[in-house]
Design a protein around this motif. Sequence first.
Motif, short mmCIF file in Angstrom:
data_model
loop_
_atom_site.label_atom_id
_atom_site.label_comp_id
_atom_site.label_asym_id
_atom_site.label_seq_id
_atom_site.Cartn_x
_atom_site.Cartn_y
_atom_site.Cartn_z
N ASP A 102 1.14 -1.61 0.08
CA ASP A 102 -0.73 -0.47 -0.14
C ASP A 102 1.09 1.42 0.05
O ASP A 102 2.47 1.47 0.41
CB ASP A 102 -1.32 -0.27 0.97
CG ASP A 102 -2.23 0.92 0.99
OD1 ASP A 102 -1.99 1.43 -0.05
OD2 ASP A 102 -3.17 0.68 1.69
N ILE A 103 0.36 2.34 -0.18
CA ILE A 103 1.22 3.05 -0.36
C ILE A 103 0.23 4.58 0.18
O ILE A 103 -0.84 4.79 -0.04
CB ILE A 103 1.47 4.00 -1.33
CG1 ILE A 103 2.04 2.55 -2.45
CG2 ILE A 103 1.90 5.57 -1.83
CD1 ILE A 103 2.36 3.70 -3.70
N TYR A 104 1.10 5.20 1.22
CA TYR A 104 0.36 6.64 2.11
C TYR A 104 0.57 7.63 2.09
O TYR A 104 1.86 7.75 1.41
CB TYR A 104 0.03 6.06 3.59
CG TYR A 104 -0.17 5.26 4.40
CD1 TYR A 104 -1.13 4.68 5.07
CD2 TYR A 104 0.52 3.62 4.35
CE1 TYR A 104 -2.58 4.06 5.23
CE2 TYR A 104 -0.37 2.58 4.65
CZ TYR A 104 -1.31 2.50 4.91
OH TYR A 104 -2.66 1.43 5.79
N GLU A 105 -0.06 8.42 1.42
CA GLU A 105 0.21 9.74 1.11
C GLU A 105 -0.42 11.02 2.03
O GLU A 105 -1.84 10.72 2.27
CB GLU A 105 -0.20 10.46 -0.44
CG GLU A 105 0.57 8.91 -1.30
CD GLU A 105 0.75 9.24 -2.95
OE1 GLU A 105 2.21 9.27 -3.50
OE2 GLU A 105 -0.26 9.76 -3.12
N VAL A 106 -0.01 12.03 1.54
CA VAL A 106 -1.10 12.91 2.13
C VAL A 106 -1.22 13.70 0.94
O VAL A 106 -1.14 14.73 0.68
CB VAL A 106 -0.48 14.57 3.42
CG1 VAL A 106 -0.74 15.28 3.68
CG2 VAL A 106 0.76 13.45 3.58
N ARG A 107 -3.36 13.70 0.87
CA ARG A 107 -4.29 14.18 -0.08
C ARG A 107 -5.07 15.10 0.23
O ARG A 107 -6.00 14.44 1.48
CB ARG A 107 -4.45 13.04 -0.74
CG ARG A 107 -2.76 12.30 -1.35
CD ARG A 107 -3.63 11.68 -2.55
NE ARG A 107 -2.40 11.09 -3.50
CZ ARG A 107 -2.57 12.09 -4.21
NH1 ARG A 107 -3.09 13.44 -5.20
NH2 ARG A 107 -1.02 12.15 -5.49
N SER A 108 -6.15 16.03 -0.31
CA SER A 108 -6.88 16.40 -0.15
C SER A 108 -7.92 15.36 0.11
O SER A 108 -8.05 14.91 -1.15
CB SER A 108 -6.86 17.78 -0.63
OG SER A 108 -8.21 18.04 -0.58
N ARG A 109 -8.90 15.66 0.90
CA ARG A 109 -10.12 14.44 0.74
C ARG A 109 -11.47 14.48 -0.26
O ARG A 109 -11.24 13.83 -0.99
CB ARG A 109 -10.69 14.34 1.87
CG ARG A 109 -12.15 13.74 1.84
CD ARG A 109 -13.28 14.10 3.57
NE ARG A 109 -11.95 13.03 4.60
CZ ARG A 109 -12.62 13.25 5.80
NH1 ARG A 109 -13.63 13.93 5.98
NH2 ARG A 109 -11.89 12.48 6.26
N TYR A 110 -11.54 15.82 -0.56
CA TYR A 110 -12.14 15.80 -1.86
C TYR A 110 -11.44 16.69 -2.74
O TYR A 110 -12.21 15.69 -3.92
CB TYR A 110 -12.86 17.75 -1.54
CG TYR A 110 -13.48 17.20 0.33
CD1 TYR A 110 -14.78 16.71 0.21
CD2 TYR A 110 -12.64 18.02 1.43
CE1 TYR A 110 -15.14 16.64 1.09
CE2 TYR A 110 -13.29 18.13 2.41
CZ TYR A 110 -14.60 17.31 2.72
OH TYR A 110 -15.21 17.39 3.76
N SER A 111 -10.28 16.79 -3.22
CA SER A 111 -10.00 16.98 -4.58
C SER A 111 -8.72 15.66 -4.57
O SER A 111 -8.61 15.22 -6.34
CB SER A 111 -9.47 18.90 -4.95
OG SER A 111 -7.60 18.56 -4.01
N ASN A 112 -8.64 14.96 -3.61
CA ASN A 112 -6.96 13.94 -4.08
C ASN A 112 -6.12 15.22 -4.90
O ASN A 112 -5.51 14.36 -4.87
CB ASN A 112 -7.72 12.91 -5.23
CG ASN A 112 -6.97 11.71 -5.43
OD1 ASN A 112 -6.68 11.54 -3.90
ND2 ASN A 112 -6.84 10.99 -6.12
N GLU A 113 -5.96 16.36 -4.45
CA GLU A 113 -4.64 17.10 -4.51
C GLU A 113 -3.53 16.72 -3.44
O GLU A 113 -4.16 16.66 -2.70
CB GLU A 113 -4.64 18.61 -4.68
CG GLU A 113 -3.32 19.15 -4.82
CD GLU A 113 -3.65 20.47 -4.75
OE1 GLU A 113 -2.56 21.39 -5.07
OE2 GLU A 113 -5.31 21.33 -4.61
N ALA A 114 -2.54 15.95 -3.71
CA ALA A 114 -1.10 16.23 -2.85
C ALA A 114 -0.57 17.46 -2.13
O ALA A 114 -0.61 18.23 -3.00
CB ALA A 114 0.03 15.47 -4.22
N LEU A 115 -1.07 17.31 -1.33
CA LEU A 115 -0.69 18.51 0.19
C LEU A 115 0.92 18.58 -0.44
O LEU A 115 1.44 19.71 -0.59
CB LEU A 115 -1.20 18.34 1.26
CG LEU A 115 -0.63 18.98 2.58
CD1 LEU A 115 -1.29 20.65 1.74
CD2 LEU A 115 -1.31 19.08 3.51
#
Length: 127
Positions: A80-93
């Motif tokens: 699996d891969i975990y990233e920091v992303r926006s819940r709504y736009s899925n844009e990476a922070l």
Amino acid sequence: MKDEYQKKVDILVFLDEHVIVNIEANRSEFKSVKRRNFIYMAKLYSQTLKRGDKPKEAEETYLYQLNINARDLNSKNGEDIYEVRSRYSNEALIDKFSIHVKNIEYYRNLYYSEHKELTESELWLVA
């Protein structure tokens, strides 16, 4: 939590001045160490920033964590891969900050119980 403050990473690899890889080997079930490993990553990321750094310099740093887990009994897949992303736009922070998880138990089961052929990169996990 006080004991965790001085925690050292298992292995820290500097591939060059802009690419850092933190390798963590977990014997506990991954579910119980997810939060702790994310905190270590955030701490490492903050330590890569120096006072007076411009945002552009911070953006040039890639920080990856590889979690090799001995036990993850609830895993439905081997990674699996975990990233920091926006819940709504899925844009990476922070697009250069990710945690990659490899579940040894999953690959062991495939190889020894289900007799599936593994790729060379998967096979080293069960050796």
